[in-house]
Design a protein around this motif. Structure first.
Motif, PDB file in Angstrom:
ATOM      1  N   ALA A  33       1.071  -0.886   0.084  1.00  0.00           N
ATOM      2  CA  ALA A  33       0.107  -0.095   0.124  1.00  0.00           C
ATOM      3  C   ALA A  33       0.851   1.167   0.105  1.00  0.00           C
ATOM      4  N   GLY A  34       2.053   1.199   0.595  1.00  0.00           N
ATOM      5  CA  GLY A  34       2.686   2.265   0.722  1.00  0.00           C
ATOM      6  C   GLY A  34       3.622   2.846  -0.448  1.00  0.00           C
ATOM      7  N   LEU A  35       3.849   1.422  -1.347  1.00  0.00           N
ATOM      8  CA  LEU A  35       4.415   1.659  -2.678  1.00  0.00           C
ATOM      9  C   LEU A  35       3.548   2.189  -3.598  1.00  0.00           C
ATOM     10  N   ASP A  36       4.166   2.873  -4.603  1.00  0.00           N
ATOM     11  CA  ASP A  36       3.159   3.363  -5.846  1.00  0.00           C
ATOM     12  C   ASP A  36       2.976   2.330  -6.559  1.00  0.00           C
ATOM     13  N   THR A  37       1.551   2.381  -7.418  1.00  0.00           N
ATOM     14  CA  THR A  37       0.974   1.289  -7.944  1.00  0.00           C
ATOM     15  C   THR A  37       1.896   0.604  -9.041  1.00  0.00           C
ATOM     16  N   LYS A  38       2.833   1.416  -9.743  1.00  0.00           N
ATOM     17  CA  LYS A  38       3.456   0.887 -10.796  1.00  0.00           C
ATOM     18  C   LYS A  38       4.587  -0.178 -10.147  1.00  0.00           C
ATOM     19  N   THR A  39       5.133   0.246  -8.906  1.00  0.00           N
ATOM     20  CA  THR A  39       6.085  -0.627  -8.226  1.00  0.00           C
ATOM     21  C   THR A  39       5.506  -1.851  -8.237  1.00  0.00           C
ATOM     22  N   VAL A  40       4.228  -1.910  -7.504  1.00  0.00           N
ATOM     23  CA  VAL A  40       3.419  -3.039  -7.165  1.00  0.00           C
ATOM     24  C   VAL A  40       3.491  -3.820  -8.425  1.00  0.00           C
ATOM     25  N   GLU A  41       2.870  -3.078  -9.291  1.00  0.00           N
ATOM     26  CA  GLU A  41       2.613  -3.799 -10.597  1.00  0.00           C
ATOM     27  C   GLU A  41       3.811  -4.621 -11.191  1.00  0.00           C
ATOM     28  N   THR A  42       4.973  -4.059 -10.918  1.00  0.00           N
ATOM     29  CA  THR A  42       6.129  -4.951 -11.399  1.00  0.00           C
ATOM     30  C   THR A  42       6.595  -6.004 -10.637  1.00  0.00           C
ATOM     31  N   MET A  43       6.053  -6.079  -9.555  1.00  0.00           N
ATOM     32  CA  MET A  43       6.383  -6.902  -8.573  1.00  0.00           C
ATOM     33  C   MET A  43       5.583  -8.236  -9.014  1.00  0.00           C
ATOM     34  N   VAL A  44       4.293  -7.913  -9.175  1.00  0.00           N
ATOM     35  CA  VAL A  44       3.240  -8.744  -9.391  1.00  0.00           C
ATOM     36  C   VAL A  44       3.570  -9.720 -10.813  1.00  0.00           C
ATOM     37  N   VAL A  45       3.999  -8.798 -11.805  1.00  0.00           N
ATOM     38  CA  VAL A  45       4.602  -9.189 -13.096  1.00  0.00           C
ATOM     39  C   VAL A  45       5.496 -10.419 -12.740  1.00  0.00           C
ATOM     40  N   THR A  46       6.670  -9.896 -12.323  1.00  0.00           N
ATOM     41  CA  THR A  46       7.909 -10.793 -11.958  1.00  0.00           C
ATOM     42  C   THR A  46       7.274 -12.132 -11.277  1.00  0.00           C
ATOM     43  N   PHE A  47       6.590 -12.014 -10.405  1.00  0.00           N
ATOM     44  CA  PHE A  47       5.936 -12.921  -9.600  1.00  0.00           C
ATOM     45  C   PHE A  47       5.061 -13.767 -10.323  1.00  0.00           C
ATOM     46  N   GLN A  48       4.383 -13.316 -11.193  1.00  0.00           N
ATOM     47  CA  GLN A  48       3.498 -14.192 -11.888  1.00  0.00           C
ATOM     48  C   GLN A  48       4.174 -15.091 -12.838  1.00  0.00           C
ATOM     49  N   GLU A  49       5.638 -14.271 -13.489  1.00  0.00           N
ATOM     50  CA  GLU A  49       6.309 -15.053 -14.352  1.00  0.00           C
ATOM     51  C   GLU A  49       7.022 -16.183 -13.723  1.00  0.00           C
ATOM     52  N   LEU A  50       7.576 -15.778 -12.416  1.00  0.00           N
ATOM     53  CA  LEU A  50       8.352 -16.719 -11.665  1.00  0.00           C
ATOM     54  C   LEU A  50       7.545 -17.957 -11.514  1.00  0.00           C
ATOM     55  N   PHE A  51       6.312 -17.787 -10.861  1.00  0.00           N
ATOM     56  CA  PHE A  51       5.393 -19.006 -10.605  1.00  0.00           C
ATOM     57  C   PHE A  51       4.502 -19.281 -11.557  1.00  0.00           C
ATOM     58  N   GLY A  52       4.754 -18.700 -12.885  1.00  0.00           N
ATOM     59  CA  GLY A  52       4.146 -19.313 -14.085  1.00  0.00           C
ATOM     60  C   GLY A  52       2.822 -19.043 -14.006  1.00  0.00           C
ATOM     61  N   LEU A  53       2.388 -17.943 -14.196  1.00  0.00           N
ATOM     62  CA  LEU A  53       0.827 -17.607 -14.399  1.00  0.00           C
ATOM     63  C   LEU A  53       0.508 -17.012 -15.535  1.00  0.00           C
ATOM     64  N   SER A  54       1.433 -16.363 -16.293  1.00  0.00           N
ATOM     65  CA  SER A  54       1.152 -15.861 -17.656  1.00  0.00           C
ATOM     66  C   SER A  54       1.333 -16.585 -18.666  1.00  0.00           C
ATOM     67  N   GLY A  55       0.466 -16.816 -19.609  1.00  0.00           N
ATOM     68  CA  GLY A  55       0.727 -17.750 -20.758  1.00  0.00           C
ATOM     69  C   GLY A  55       0.249 -19.284 -20.360  1.00  0.00           C
ATOM     70  N   SER A  56       0.566 -20.030 -21.447  1.00  0.00           N
ATOM     71  CA  SER A  56       0.293 -21.218 -21.252  1.00  0.00           C
ATOM     72  C   SER A  56       1.231 -22.149 -20.313  1.00  0.00           C
ATOM     73  N   LEU A  57       1.175 -23.310 -19.820  1.00  0.00           N
ATOM     74  CA  LEU A  57       2.138 -23.863 -19.059  1.00  0.00           C
ATOM     75  C   LEU A  57       3.404 -24.015 -19.539  1.00  0.00           C
ATOM     76  N   VAL A  58       3.419 -24.356 -20.760  1.00  0.00           N
ATOM     77  CA  VAL A  58       4.778 -24.498 -21.426  1.00  0.00           C
ATOM     78  C   VAL A  58       5.567 -23.038 -21.663  1.00  0.00           C
ATOM     79  N   GLU A  59       4.675 -22.135 -22.100  1.00  0.00           N
ATOM     80  CA  GLU A  59       5.310 -20.822 -21.863  1.00  0.00           C
ATOM     81  C   GLU A  59       5.744 -20.515 -20.552  1.00  0.00           C
ATOM     82  N   GLN A  60       5.013 -20.633 -19.510  1.00  0.00           N
ATOM     83  CA  GLN A  60       5.366 -20.541 -18.246  1.00  0.00           C
ATOM     84  C   GLN A  60       6.498 -20.808 -17.754  1.00  0.00           C
ATOM     85  N   TYR A  61       6.689 -22.323 -18.290  1.00  0.00           N
ATOM     86  CA  TYR A  61       7.907 -23.239 -17.571  1.00  0.00           C
ATOM     87  C   TYR A  61       9.088 -22.296 -18.401  1.00  0.00           C
TER      88      TYR A  61
END
Lengths: 347, 327, 284
Positions: free
Chosen positions: A62-90
């Protein structure tokens, strides 16, 4: 004789080559398996933890600006494999691992995780390698001598000591040492890797300072791991001692120190090298725990911070680098083995 | 002909420790024998007869736990002086071993340290007896190996690179490095193929002929004894039951047990079914009363069950411990 | 009966047995506890040991003695679940690898060795940090079991390999016994003592791992275990504030438990090992 030599050379090259090939294959497999587990474990869990974590992120951030949180979420989604198909995620996951790009750390934003790892890993390596080498050598040499002279009184005393120390968990043992030698009797600092405020440099004072800080953690690891090596060596020597070549050399009057070191200990050490390779994972885990007790500035302490601040990028990064480090160390030990055993070098 | 080694009513064995009590295993029981200069003295018997233990007691530095001496005397004759071995200090025993008496162990396949080159093992043994530089000692080893007709290159090998027969011959070379007066050989041909066996026997015979020393040869193989032994002793349940020149023993065996052993030898042209000894050798933990052979003996009498027969002379060169010969 | 007598001859077994019996008795006492182990502020806070709070009370307002009985019970429970589940995995993997041999064996051992060399605590932390605070006792036991089998699978395999060489396998196979009957009838009797002796080692490992996770704040912190007791004591600075009874209780109990388990396991292993059973004497 020429024929024989030629044949020997060929065979030697062959066994050594198969041995090395096997080890390297195993290395690749372990790295692959471990990192894939890191990828798949979160996806196999019953609830969907990732969404929950992202929720936590948005709360905490909450203290950080929205853009920062968004970058975090993107990396996190990629690391945990949430964007794209399973193969892409992997594939994305592997790309990030191979480039050591785990995104920014959450609790030390915007420092990249890889930067933090680079800063903390050397401490862990230093602590672990020093204590492992010392514990292994001391445990094997004392265990070897005690195993050979197993009837003597001091050998029995060593047995009892090792038996009492061995079952103690690293955390508790470290805590006891900390209470005794830093809290009650203040000979060693309560924690840290070096005195605060003094920049690290290569001089005697700085070195001594680092040694003083690492003494208790190293002592914890050396005593507890050394007791394990001691016991195993003692059992091994019990068998080697009765081998024909030892008995015969003894009858032939080969000098005792040569007999104990070159005949008994060197032979009993071979399985201990394999044992070392197999236990590096456990030794590493122990080092991580001990770091936390002594707030030693390595990956363990970093991990503790990361967990308490819910910094998942960092946790992932530490998990990945741990797997890489441990498997590489295992490979190194495995590659050293042929240097000690001529039966693998030549056939 | 002088003596090189003498045992007097020697009793030796092991102590078996189990949780509740200690039991004595009398593997050598009241053995007296005299071994002479320049002969090959064979000791025969089934496995478990105590013959290897007997051989070990003759090697001073091998007498240490678990092997124990319960009684009797062991003498060496070094430069015509009688030496009571059991009174010697460890250092003195060490000095005599390898120089006066040496030992070729059973199972020579594993007498070489697997992670050391054969050469290094030779040096380890030499260094503890001879004060010389490494170069010189190596030269001694090489010369000796060459003299025995082996290629000196084998010294540079690791044990696992050598064949069983080669290792056995190298073990003999190792034992004879310092040209000892007495060589004790424990089953040197067992576990070898026939060709390697022949080579080993030939090597032993040549060494003996060359240096006119004494070999005490333990093997269960009567064929080997018939081949090279000058005199033979037959052991049964820790005792010597018959002793005599090889020809006498082979031609006119007196003890029923010896007869069985000789009968088991194959002879060219003989189509008889070989008869082996009936029954099994007794356990040292539970020896039969009287003559230990009586439960297996076809000529058993009442006295055999009660009293132990002593080893007595039949003639100057032939001794036997059996009630049959006392009539 | 004779076996038990022989085992008690070993001081380590006797000590271990006494330690463990005492701890199990403590664990059973938890059923008589007058307090709810999860609730806070049931008794005055931070009292040193005195009647009726024989081990004092903590900063959460709980009686340390009764809290400890629950902690022992839960830690033992986790360890038992982890040990029994991982024994099953170890037995199955070891039996299949040892019995089938060939490429099946190679593949399984490759996998086993692979898992073995991983820093397992790291993997545990990864899982636990994602499931943060939501793992039940049983769940934690199973999670630990999932990482606790490789070493013993190797041991079982080695044993099966040596059994396979023995004549009775050939006889049993030739007499047309089914694989399952062979494995259960002929191998299990030899393998179960082995598995039994590894149970204790695995329990030790599981208890230590639970403590590690708890100290990192990764287990369900309101459930009392040896680990969470230690966690709260450290978290609330019991050491700096001088509440030694609070921190010493879990430390001492952990040591007694682990030393007890270790002593029994060492003594059992020596008993089961034919080489040390009676001093071996070479004849001839």
């Amino acid at each position: 004789m020429d024929d024989l030599e030629e044949e020997n050379k060929r065979m030697k090259a062959k066994t050594l080559r198969t041995y090395l090939a096997r080890r390297i294959l195993q290395y690749i497999f372990v790295v692959f398996l471990g990192l894939s587990l890191v990828f798949f474990i979160p996806r196999l869990l019953p609830q969907d933890p990732i969404r929950a974590i992202i929720g936590q992120f948005q709360q905490h951030g909450a203290g950080l600006d929205t853009k920062t949180v968004e970058t975090m979420v993107v990396t996190f989604q990629e690391l945990f494999g949430l964007s794209g198909s399973l193969v892409e995620q992997y594939l994305t996951f592997w790309r990030r691992i191979l480039t050591l790009d785990f995104g920014p750390s959450f609790f030390q934003f915007p420092t990249p995780v890889s930067e933090l790892l680079r800063r903390f890993l050397p401490w862990t390596l230093g602590l672990m390698l020093t204590s492992t080498v010392v514990a292994w050598l001391i445990g094997n040499i004392i265990g070897g001598i005690a195993g050979y002279f197993s009837r003597s009184r001091w050998a029995r005393l060593m047995d009892v000591l090792a038996t009492v120390v061995r079952p103690m968990p690293h955390y508790v043992f470290g805590l006891v040492l900390l209470i005794l030698f830093a809290y009650l009797w203040k000979v060693f600092p309560l924690g840290g890797g070096a005195s605060i405020g003094k920049p690290l440099s290569f001089n005697i004072v700085s070195l001594l300072d680092v040694l003083r800080h690492s003494f208790l953690p190293i002592l914890t690891l050396v005593i507890l791991n050394g007791a394990v090596w001691y016991h195993q060596m003692r059992l091994l020597v019990q068998n080697v001692k009765n081998e024909d070549f030892v008995q015969y050399a003894k009858m032939g009057g080969v000098r005792t120190w040569c007999l104990v070191s070159q005949y008994v200990i060197r032979n009993a050490m071979l399985p201990q090298v394999t044992g070392l390779a197999l236990s590096i994972g456990q030794i590493y885990s122990a080092a991580i725990i001990v770091e936390i007790v002594f707030s030693y500035p390595g990956l363990g302490t970093l991990l503790f911070e990361a967990i308490s601040r819910a910094d998942y990028n960092l946790i992932m990064g530490i998990a990945a680098i741990s797997i890489l480090t441990v498997s590489t160390l295992v490979l190194i030990v495995d590659l050293l083995y042929p240097l000690l055993d001529p039966r693998i070098r030549y056939r | 002909m002088g003596l090189v080694l003498k045992l007097e009513s020697l009793r030796a064995g092991y102590i078996l420790r189990s949780l509740d009590r200690n039991r004595v295993i009398p593997a050598v029981n009241e053995v007296s024998l005299e071994i002479r200069d320049d002969e090959i003295y064979g000791i025969a018997g089934e496995s478990g007869s105590g013959k290897s233990t007997l051989l070990k007691t003759m090697f001073a530095t091998a007498i240490e736990p678990p092997l124990r001496i319960f009684g009797g005397k062991i003498y060496y004759y070094v430069q015509n002086k009688e030496i009571d071995v059991l009174t010697l200090s460890v250092q003195e025993k060490m000095r005599l071993s390898w120089q006066y008496v040496s030992y070729i162990p059973q199972g020579s396949m594993s007498v070489f340290n697997p992670i050391r080159k054969v050469r290094t093992v030779f040096l380890d043994f030499l260094k503890s007896h001879v004060k010389e530089g490494e170069e010189k000692l190596l030269a001694v080893a090489t010369r000796h190996v060459k003299a025995l007709g082996l290629a000196p290159e084998v010294l540079d090998a690791y044990p696992h690179q050598l064949s069983g027969g080669m290792k056995q011959r190298l073990a003999i070379a190792l034992a004879t490095l310092l040209n000892p007066r007495v060589i004790l050989a424990d089953e040197p041909t067992t576990a070898l193929d026939v060709v390697a066996q022949k080579a080993v026997i030939q090597l032993l015979r040549e060494i003996q002929r060359e240096s006119k020393n004494t070999i005490v040869l333990v093997t269960h193989d009567m064929g080997v004894h018939a081949n090279i032994a000058t005199r033979v002793a037959i052991m049964y349940a820790g005792k010597i039951v018959e002793e005599g020149s090889t020809t006498a023993i082979l031609k006119r065996p007196l003890h029923p047990y010896t007869k069985y052993l000789i009968d088991s030898l194959p002879r060219i042209g003989d189509k008889h079914v070989r008869e082996s000894v009936p029954g099994n050798p007794p356990s040292f933990l539970d020896l039969p009363s009287g003559c230990a052979f009586h439960p297996r003996c076809p000529y058993v009498q009442e006295i055999c069950k009660r009293e132990v027969p002593q080893l007595v002379n039949v003639n100057a060169e032939h001794k036997i411990a059996c009630w049959l010969e006392r009539r | 009966m004779k076996i038990v007598q022989e085992l008690f001859r070993d001081y380590r077994f006797t000590l271990g047995f006494i330690f463990l019996t005492a701890l199990v008795a403590l664990a059973f006492l938890s059923f008589l506890s007058p307090y709810d182990p999860v609730k806070w502020l049931q008794v005055p806070r931070d009292m040193p040991p005195s009647w009726p709070h024989i081990l004092g009370t903590n900063s959460k307002g709980q009686d340390v003695f009764w809290e400890a009985t629950f902690a022992i019970r839960n830690s033992l429970l986790i360890a038992l679940i982890a040990a029994s589940v991982s024994r099953i995995i170890a037995a199955v993997v070891g039996l299949i690898a040892g019995y089938k041999g060939g490429s099946v064996d190679q593949a399984l051992m490759f996998l086993t060795d692979g898992i073995l060399v991983l820093p397992l605590v790291m993997m545990l932390i990864l899982v636990a940090s994602i499931m943060k605070g939501q793992i039940s006792l049983v769940g934690l036991g199973i999670l630990l079991a999932f990482f606790g089998w490789p070493w013993d699978a190797r041991t079982v395999r080695a044993q099966v390999l040596s059994l396979r060489e023995q004549v009775f396998t050939q006889t049993a196979m030739l007499s047309g016994k089914g694989v399952l009957a062979l494995v259960l009838g002929e191998y299990m009797p030899h393998i179960s003592p082995l598995l039994l002796s590894t149970v204790l080692n695995n329990m030790t490992w599981s208890i230590s791992s639970e403590i590690t996770l708890a100290i990192l704040g990764l287990s369900k912190l309101e459930t009392p275990t040896l680990g969470t007791m230690l966690y709260w004591a450290l978290r609330r600075q019991a050491l700096l504030l001088g509440y030694w009874w609070w921190i010493l209780t879990p430390v001492v109990l952990t040591l007694v438990l682990l030393v007890g388990l270790y002593f029994i396991s060492v003594s059992l292993c020596e008993y089961l090992d034919p080489r040390t059973r009676a001093q071996r004497v070479t004849m001839e």
